[in-house]
Scaffold this active site. Structure first.
Site, PDB file in Angstrom:
ATOM      1  N   ASP A   1       4.584  35.559   0.512  1.00 54.83           N
ATOM      2  CA  ASP A   1       5.239  34.785  -0.536  1.00 54.83           C
ATOM      3  C   ASP A   1       6.545  34.302   0.056  1.00 54.83           C
ATOM      4  OD1 ASP A   1       4.644  33.863  -3.232  1.00 54.83           O
ATOM      5  OD2 ASP A   1       6.620  34.673  -3.706  1.00 54.83           O
TER       6      ASP A   1
ATOM      7  N   PHE B   1       5.085  21.505   7.076  1.00 54.34           N
ATOM      8  CA  PHE B   1       4.592  21.223   5.727  1.00 54.34           C
ATOM      9  C   PHE B   1       5.731  21.456   4.744  1.00 54.34           C
ATOM     10  CE2 PHE B   1       4.133  25.498   3.808  1.00 54.34           C
ATOM     11  CZ  PHE B   1       4.267  26.309   4.931  1.00 54.34           C
TER      12      PHE B   1
HETATM   13  P1  ITT Z   1      -0.163  30.783  -1.426  1.00 59.23           P
HETATM   14  O1  ITT Z   1       0.537  31.386  -2.613  1.00 59.23           O
HETATM   15  O2  ITT Z   1      -1.595  30.468  -1.696  1.00 59.23           O
HETATM   16  O3  ITT Z   1       0.043  31.556  -0.152  1.00 59.23           O
HETATM   17  P2  ITT Z   1       1.780  28.640  -1.792  1.00 59.23           P
HETATM   18  O4  ITT Z   1       2.028  27.340  -1.088  1.00 59.23           O
HETATM   19  O5  ITT Z   1       1.616  28.587  -3.280  1.00 59.23           O
HETATM   20  O6  ITT Z   1       0.503  29.331  -1.111  1.00 59.23           O
HETATM   21  P3  ITT Z   1       4.158  30.256  -2.124  1.00 59.23           P
HETATM   22  O7  ITT Z   1       3.867  30.562  -3.541  1.00 59.23           O
HETATM   23  O8  ITT Z   1       4.617  31.334  -1.214  1.00 59.23           O
HETATM   24  O9  ITT Z   1       2.891  29.636  -1.375  1.00 59.23           O
HETATM   25  O10 ITT Z   1       5.182  29.045  -2.111  1.00 59.23           O
HETATM   26  C1  ITT Z   1       5.970  28.814  -1.026  1.00 59.23           C
HETATM   27  C2  ITT Z   1       6.399  27.377  -0.999  1.00 59.23           C
HETATM   28  O11 ITT Z   1       7.606  27.321  -0.207  1.00 59.23           O
HETATM   29  C3  ITT Z   1       5.399  26.488  -0.269  1.00 59.23           C
HETATM   30  O12 ITT Z   1       4.453  25.922  -1.132  1.00 59.23           O
HETATM   31  C4  ITT Z   1       6.304  25.437   0.367  1.00 59.23           C
HETATM   32  O13 ITT Z   1       6.627  24.445  -0.573  1.00 59.23           O
HETATM   33  C5  ITT Z   1       7.565  26.232   0.666  1.00 59.23           C
HETATM   34  N1  ITT Z   1       7.524  26.768   2.038  1.00 59.23           N
HETATM   35  C6  ITT Z   1       7.242  28.039   2.427  1.00 59.23           C
HETATM   36  N2  ITT Z   1       7.270  28.155   3.754  1.00 59.23           N
HETATM   37  C7  ITT Z   1       7.579  26.922   4.226  1.00 59.23           C
HETATM   38  C8  ITT Z   1       7.752  26.396   5.512  1.00 59.23           C
HETATM   39  O14 ITT Z   1       7.555  27.130   6.599  1.00 59.23           O
HETATM   40  N3  ITT Z   1       8.079  25.099   5.622  1.00 59.23           N
HETATM   41  C9  ITT Z   1       8.248  24.337   4.538  1.00 59.23           C
HETATM   42  N4  ITT Z   1       8.079  24.749   3.278  1.00 59.23           N
HETATM   43  C10 ITT Z   1       7.754  26.037   3.122  1.00 59.23           C
END
Ligand code: ITT
Length: 207
Positions: free
Chosen positions: A68, A150
């Site tokens: 997360d 991303f």
């Molecule tokens: P899962 O829960 O299915 O793993 P998710 O995209 O919904 O996927 P999160 O709830 O952890 O994941 O949300 C994290 C968000 O933070 C993600 O959707 C991105 O918008 C942002 N994020 C996380 N890591 C990132 C990165 O390395 N580079 C850019 N944005 C990132």
């Protein structure tokens, strides 16, 4: 080693596979026949990370891990934080979230645009549960740059980046995460830190 990565985010899967290397065979819940939406109802990264990994462990009975992650902007008192994926209204795409953040910070000067990516990874091996945290400090830029990575990568300017010899140097040119080669982003990222700590832990217990 085979592990299920409790995620629906294929960008995260791709990064984790790259960071962990060929010794790990990662798969998604969907690839294991579980297409239910993974619940994520906690108020902290720790709680959500644990919830995602526990859900997969219960449903599939396999060793797994979850990530997360979120972006904490100091000017916004740490928001969007745990709501980073759902920052803009409705069911936002990456570009909607990113444009909202640029808009909210429109007149905010550089020195007040400090922010960090934070990730909490929960690993469940047998009955053992272990969490790893990673943090990447930086600033929120004023425009989109680059097309790698991303999510918020086009507007995240890390404090330090790998120099020619791999050692970290100040990011003097203000390069965005999305402009870095994939290996360089993984070398500094919040997720990279977690994945390397998780791999070291697995080695330490003989896995
Ligand atoms: P899962 O829960 O299915 O793993 P998710 O995209 O919904 O996927 P999160 O709830 O952890 O994941 O949300 C994290 C968000 O933070 C993600 O959707 C991105 O918008 C942002 N994020 C996380 N890591 C990132 C990165 O390395 N580079 C850019 N944005 C990132």
């Amino acid at each position: 080693m085979k592990l299920i990565f409790a995620t629906a985010n294929l960008h995260k899967l791709q990064e984790a596979s790259e960071i962990l290397g060929p010794g790990f065979e990662l798969s998604t819940p969907a690839a294991n026949g579980l297409t239910d939406e993974i619940p994520e109802t906690g108020n902290t990264l720790e709680a959500n990370s644990l919830q995602k990994a526990s859900f997969i462990k219960e449903r599939l009975g396999a060793d797994c891990f979850a990530d997360d992650s979120g972006l904490e902007v100091d000017y916004l008192d740490g928001a969007p934080g745990v709501y980073t994926a759902r920052y803009a209204a409705g069911e936002p795409q990456y570009k909607d979230n990113l444009e909202k953040l640029l808009c909210v910070l429109k007149d905010v000067p550089w020195e007040k645009r400090t922010a960090r990516f934070r990730a909490v990874v929960t690993l469940i091996i047998g009955t053992e549960v272990k969490q790893f945290e990673g943090v990447l400090e930086g600033h929120i830029g004023t425009e989109r740059k680059g097309d790698g990575g991303f999510g918020y990568d086009p507007i995240f300017i890390p404090e330090e980046i790998p120099g020619p010899d791999g050692a970290l140097v100040p990011n003097a040119k203000g390069v965005a995460n999305a402009e870095l080669p994939e290996g360089d982003k993984n070398a500094i990222s919040h997720r990279g830190q977690c994945m390397r700590a998780m791999a070291a832990y697995l080695r330490s217990i003989g896995k």
